[in-house]
Design an enzyme around this catalytic site. Structure first.
Site, PDB file in Angstrom:
ATOM      1  N   ARG A   1       4.054 -11.036  -9.615  1.00  0.00           N
ATOM      2  CA  ARG A   1       5.141 -10.017 -10.976  1.00  0.00           C
ATOM      3  C   ARG A   1       4.500 -10.995 -12.246  1.00  0.00           C
ATOM      4  O   ARG A   1       5.572 -10.574 -12.514  1.00  0.00           O
ATOM      5  CB  ARG A   1       6.378  -9.543 -10.415  1.00  0.00           C
ATOM      6  CG  ARG A   1       6.227  -8.578  -9.255  1.00  0.00           C
ATOM      7  CD  ARG A   1       7.847  -8.041  -9.050  1.00  0.00           C
ATOM      8  NE  ARG A   1       7.725  -9.545  -7.583  1.00  0.00           N
ATOM      9  CZ  ARG A   1       8.932  -9.681  -6.956  1.00  0.00           C
ATOM     10  NH1 ARG A   1       9.498  -8.453  -7.000  1.00  0.00           N
ATOM     11  NH2 ARG A   1       8.407 -10.381  -6.018  1.00  0.00           N
TER      12      ARG A   1
ATOM     13  N   HIS B   1       4.394  -1.847  -4.137  1.00  0.00           N
ATOM     14  CA  HIS B   1       3.053  -1.909  -3.598  1.00  0.00           C
ATOM     15  C   HIS B   1       2.690  -1.482  -3.220  1.00  0.00           C
ATOM     16  O   HIS B   1       1.528  -1.896  -2.996  1.00  0.00           O
ATOM     17  CB  HIS B   1       3.851  -2.399  -1.787  1.00  0.00           C
ATOM     18  CG  HIS B   1       4.818  -3.482  -1.660  1.00  0.00           C
ATOM     19  ND1 HIS B   1       6.590  -3.025  -1.691  1.00  0.00           N
ATOM     20  CD2 HIS B   1       5.120  -4.921  -2.203  1.00  0.00           C
ATOM     21  CE1 HIS B   1       7.032  -4.611  -1.429  1.00  0.00           C
ATOM     22  NE2 HIS B   1       5.868  -5.647  -1.219  1.00  0.00           N
TER      23      HIS B   1
ATOM     24  N   SER C   1      11.085  -5.227  -3.523  1.00  0.00           N
ATOM     25  CA  SER C   1      12.237  -4.451  -1.818  1.00  0.00           C
ATOM     26  C   SER C   1      13.677  -4.614  -1.837  1.00  0.00           C
ATOM     27  O   SER C   1      14.722  -4.414  -1.504  1.00  0.00           O
ATOM     28  CB  SER C   1      11.440  -5.432  -0.664  1.00  0.00           C
ATOM     29  OG  SER C   1      10.084  -5.293  -0.962  1.00  0.00           O
TER      30      SER C   1
END
Length: 142
Positions: free
Chosen positions: A90, A16, A127
């Site tokens: 990604r 991020h 995350s």
């Protein structure tokens, strides 16, 4: 031009942070915004996520931090005068997930989506993975 970098940031990761730093180089202003997703259960309180985002963006003079808990992302964009959403991707799975939302944002409000490809060195980070690793119990010594 103002851009919105939305996400749950639960927690913020180095991936991020990389996308945020790169977006800050490309746009006049970037609003990084903790969005409420009713399909996700938050692991960290929104206030803590905001604090972590502020710390991550402390040296970026054109980045502001905010949160949005009600309504669509395009509602936030309209209110804030933002025409571009920044999304980090990604790989193909992320792009497959993001494309329908990008099309809908454009159809509903003329909000364009700007995709930033993840740094290959960080593309494996999520995350969920960061949280799982931080909660990993250590094996007791025998």
């Amino acid at each position: 031009m103002r851009a919105l970098f939305p996400g749950s940031f639960d927690p913020i990761t180095s991936g991020h942070q990389d996308v945020l730093r790169r977006a800050a180089l490309l746009f006049d202003e970037v609003v990084v915004c903790v969005m409420f997703n009713p399909n996700k259960t938050g692991r960290f309180p929104v206030a803590e996520r905001l604090d972590r985002l502020r710390a991550a963006a402390a040296d970026l003079g054109n980045v502001t931090v905010d949160s949005h808990t009600g309504g669509l992302l395009v509602d936030y964009c309209r209110r804030a005068g933002i025409d571009v959403v920044v999304r980090g991707v990604r790989g193909v799975a992320d792009l497959d997930y993001e494309m329908p939302m990008a099309r809908m944002n454009r159809e509903l409000a003329g909000v364009e989506t700007f995709f930033i490809a993840a740094d290959p060195a960080l593309a494996h980070i999520s995350s969920t993975l960061v949280t799982a690793m931080s909660r990993q119990d250590r094996v007791p010594e025998r």
